[in-house]
Design a protein around this motif. Structure first.
Motif: not given
Lengths: 268, 268, 268, 268, 268, 268
Positions: D47-51, D256-264, E94-104
């Protein structure tokens, strides 16, 4: 209810036996079901004079509409001797084996079918259940004209409501076939117009020539079967104005055509 | 729920056994289902006096409508002895074996069927579930008049909603059969008009002749079965105005017709 | 999803085992499905005091509506001892074995069914899923009144939506049965009116006699089962105004009826 | 097309194998079908960090809505360790084994289900396909509230659309169940209102307490699983105003908590 | 008709054989059916230059839309070498194996799918049947966004039209799922809006960058297959403004990009 | 009725035998059913001159529309020698094996199909049932253009009414596919527009070139089969204005083209 169900099965078996079916058929169920709905048990097969008279008018209706519509096939015979569920019948003799039919030929066929009900209405003033089969065929034909053969000018050469089914897999190819309410309404109205137009045509033919209706029905009631030649003979005499004079001569020694309603029992 | 389902099956089996079925039938399920819905367990088959009285009125309704509508077949007998699920019944004696029925004959049959409910309304002021079967038959008949036999003038000689099915292949030939909302509405309204007209006819016959309704119901309650002759006798005396005078004589030594509601228990 | 499906099957099997089914039944699936939807796993069968209290009010609702509607069958017993999926039940003792039911009897049965939900609303202010089965039966009954038994004056003695099916051939005889939007709307509205009228009747009975609702629910909560005699005794005392006085005496040595909500836990 | 079909079957088989199914299940097809529609081939399960981050927000949404709605069952644990098709999950610990559920409990359950989507919207601004199952369950529950449990005041205690089916005979008892357009519209609108109301409730809870959302999501992302106790601890500290102060202290030594988006990516 | 049926079966068998099917598949029937409808017999597999040129534009449409929409997966290759029923194809990496997809991401996928049709429209001015499969997938995806994944803001997080089926018993749990006309209209309109919006996005991307469309299509026509790297190279050069200058140089020794329409035949 | 059913089976068996079927096929039933509806018995296969003449016009309609629409495939031959149920046919010779078709090619194919009916209307003034198959194919093609291939600009690149079926499990994946009345109406109207536009195109081609219609039909009636070369020859002469002059010369020694209607019988 259960009792009705038993009645229904018994009636169907009796019908099947009488008309020579080895197994009870759908057709027998239909006959039996009407009986049960009416709450009557079947007795003997002796027809009343009233039924014979009504049948004579009904068959004459089929005959006359065919005679007066140009391009109709010749009539083979008309009979009021019952067979199966039918109290009488009119048989045609097609001139050739057609593979395609024109719009006017379709319309004429619908008129032939509705001629019986039109005669009932004019002669006895009342519709009967006997015309159900004629109506079913006329409606199916009108529907095919509109939905399959593109014979409605308002709708044009377009198929309506076809199932697009795959026969091998037993299911439809892809798409469902629901039409919009607007188109369905137009289809209903076009079918009704065809039926109504041909029924009015029948009523006009029969009421414009009521003396012939009386003569033919009377003759059919007396002889039970009329050949195409006999029918043609009466029709030609009527057309040639001869009928009128012969009627006057016969009036002294025989009953009048309109007597048919009251004196039906003194024949045979 | 599951418990209800068990009840339903048990009730159905009991019904089936009582009416002599070897296997549980659809009919038994229907009876059982109404029981379960009502939340009542079946006990004994002893009918209350109220039920007998109501049945007497109901059957008298069928009888009287048939007597007052000209062209109805003679009545064989009327009875309030229960059989199967039915608390009573009225049997007709058709004069002949018809293969076709006129529109007026169909209307009369609908009226005979609705006569029971009409009598319930006039005598007890309240409809019961007992007329469900009569209503079902009357509706089916009205529907056939409109959709199959072309007996609605507004719709004409046209079949409505026929399935056009291929019996051998077990599926429809080609086209689906959805009608437009407009035509469906007209069909609904024509069927309802036929039902409503015949029901009003019943109510008028019964309320115009309420003394006869009371006399016949009373007689049926006392004897449990009335033959066609007995019914005809009472009907003729009523018509001849004799009934009225006899009533007055009988009033001193017996109970009044309207007593039937309260004194039902003193009959054996 | 797949995981849910596994949950569903497992839950259903557990339900089936608990209520003694040899095979998993439809009923078990329904119970299991609600569990899965709620996302909760089943644990023990120990009911909370709140559930017992709510059940006591619910059953009292059924009981009181039956007591106040004249012509209702006597009550055999009411209980809050759970059985199968049901937390409690009220049993009736029909006076006779009826084959037909009057319109007022049908209406009373719908009211008995809705009495539980009405009590929930008045006592706890909140509907629960427990009344689902009552609502289903009441709706089915109202539908039969309108569509099968001709008990709607606006529609008259006419069957609605009957399938006209041939049981032997497993398919319909001929015609489809779609009604127009107008008639369907009228049917929906008549069914809703019956339900609404009986539900308001329940609410009125219960709110006009809330002290009896509190007393009966309290008694049922304490004894878990009340016989018809016990119920009748409390009902009669309430009606004779005795209840009020006895309440005052008891207030000093026992808890008040309205305490039931808060002190439910001090009963053993 | 054919190629797609082959893809579909292959994908389904792969899914089935991965999640330990002996035979390909419906569920596997569904997963495979979405893959094929997206035109992507499955690769590895990394899984990606974003996921992971998005999943942490999603599960936190479920958790927070449950914490803020009174009467919700305690949370057992929340996790972002994937299992089967699911990227994460939140488990509840019901206090008792309920057989019936109140309207407010149903509403709370719908809110818990929609909490995940609400968190997606607030945290990432974009809905994902991952909430499909939650939405399906919430809709089914809202539908049952309206159509089965009589919990809509506008419709009342009435069952909508029940099939009235005979399980043994495999077909319906009698009547079809089409409702009018008016009633169907009311049902749709009542279901939508329940869903909309609970979704707005979720959005309000989460946006009113966004700092807690950030803290919990961050914590979940770091530990991958949070027990009910850990969640409760964070929740209580937040409520007691402690959270705010601790945040300030931690700001210097951690992100910071909001860092979660960028520093995952800097978490192991 | 019967003759058509024979054609259909024969065509299907031929298709099946060509694409290596052991048994005739649904897919083969679909291909055969289109042939029969067109009234054409299949001959050889030699493609005309016009078809190759059109395919090159079509695939370039898919490629360009993916390049210009940020967040699209990289392209593996694009080819106009026919395989099975397909004249060409574009493969993603595909760059990664996604299990969910965003609206965009869903919207981008719909855009990639519709890119082919958009290119047809811009390059040849005429849609072809070849985009049927792309359109089918794009519509299915848009439908899932609205009805399953709650991605329409106007409808909200609500499942539409789900069947609620019991897989084990093969029938629905309880309730039917007809939605009101109002909601159905909203669903139709939301699906159409998604499709329309993405199609306009495609048209804008392609018409704003028509020189690149010409260059890429020309290159694809010459080489028949372009790798992701080759595509990226051309794309980057175009973006860097280099393309324009190189074009001018090449104009003297080779044909212009727009010559592709007329000079397609001089490639080997 | 039962008698009709017997007729239907017999007719179907006869048809099957004649066209060499080992078992009775669906197609045979369809042919037989039309016969039974028309109330005619099949006799011999001798065609009337009128039928031959009408067929000649009909096939000429197909031929001419194809000649005048640019991009149509060359004609292989046209014949009025009956085969199976068909009285005549026109065969095309496609230039290449296309896998995709453009919108204009689809429109041309619809026009070719409707050319026969257009010729019937212009030459004989009356539609016949013979165009039923052409109409069915043209409608299916127009439907695919709108619903499957996205060729309606008003609807856009969107699939309509696709079943989304799982072929392995034999049922739909998830969602039902009812479209709103508004969209259904738009689809109906787009399909009708395509049909109507192409039919008007046919009528214009044929009436603008009626001398060629007469010449070609006459030639086809005399030779029974015309090769593509023979057709092309006549067509080119007509276009070169040669036809007109040759006609004048031939008028003295042979019959005029319009004589075809009356003098059909003097050909051997």
């Amino acid at each position: 209810s259960g009792a009705d169900l038993e009645n229904l099965v018994n009636e169907a078996a009796l019908w099947g036996a009488r008309v020579g079916h080895k197994a009870v058929k759908m057709d027998d169920f239909e006959a039996a079901k009407d009986k049960v709905l009416m709450g009557r048990e079947r007795r003997s097969m002796v027809l009343t004079d009233e039924q014979k008279r009504n049948t004579a008018y009904h068959e004459t209706g089929h005959v006359m509409v065919a005679k007066f519509i140009p391009g109709s096939d010749p009539i083979h015979k008309a009979t009021i001797i019952p067979r199966g569920r039918s109290l009488g019948s009119t048989h045609f003799l097609p001139l050739d084996d057609r593979l395609t039919y024109s719009k006017s030929y379709c319309e004429a066929t619908i008129a032939h079918l509705l001629g019986g009900r039109a005669a009932d209405k004019i002669a006895t003033g009342e519709p009967t259940t006997g015309a159900g089969d004629d109506i079913k065929k006329a409606t199916a034909l009108a529907k095919k004209m509109v939905c399959e053969w593109g014979m409605s000018d308002k709708i044009g050469p377009m198929t309506i409501g076809d199932k697009d089914e795959n026969i091998f897999l037993g299911k439809e190819f892809g798409r469902s076939n629901n039409h919009s309410e607007d188109l369905t309404k137009l289809v209903d109205s076009e079918i009704r117009n065809i039926i109504e137009e041909q029924f009015q045509r029948c009523l006009k033919i029969l009421s414009d020539n009521e003396p012939l209706l009386q003569t033919l029905a009377n003759e059919l009631l007396n002889k039970e079967t009329l050949t195409g030649e006999e029918i043609d003979d009466i029709y030609q005499r009527y057309l040639n104005g001869k009928l009128k004079k012969e009627e006057k001569k016969q009036k002294s020694k025989s009953k009048k055509p309109q007597d048919i309603k009251d004196n039906g029992n003194d024949k045979s």
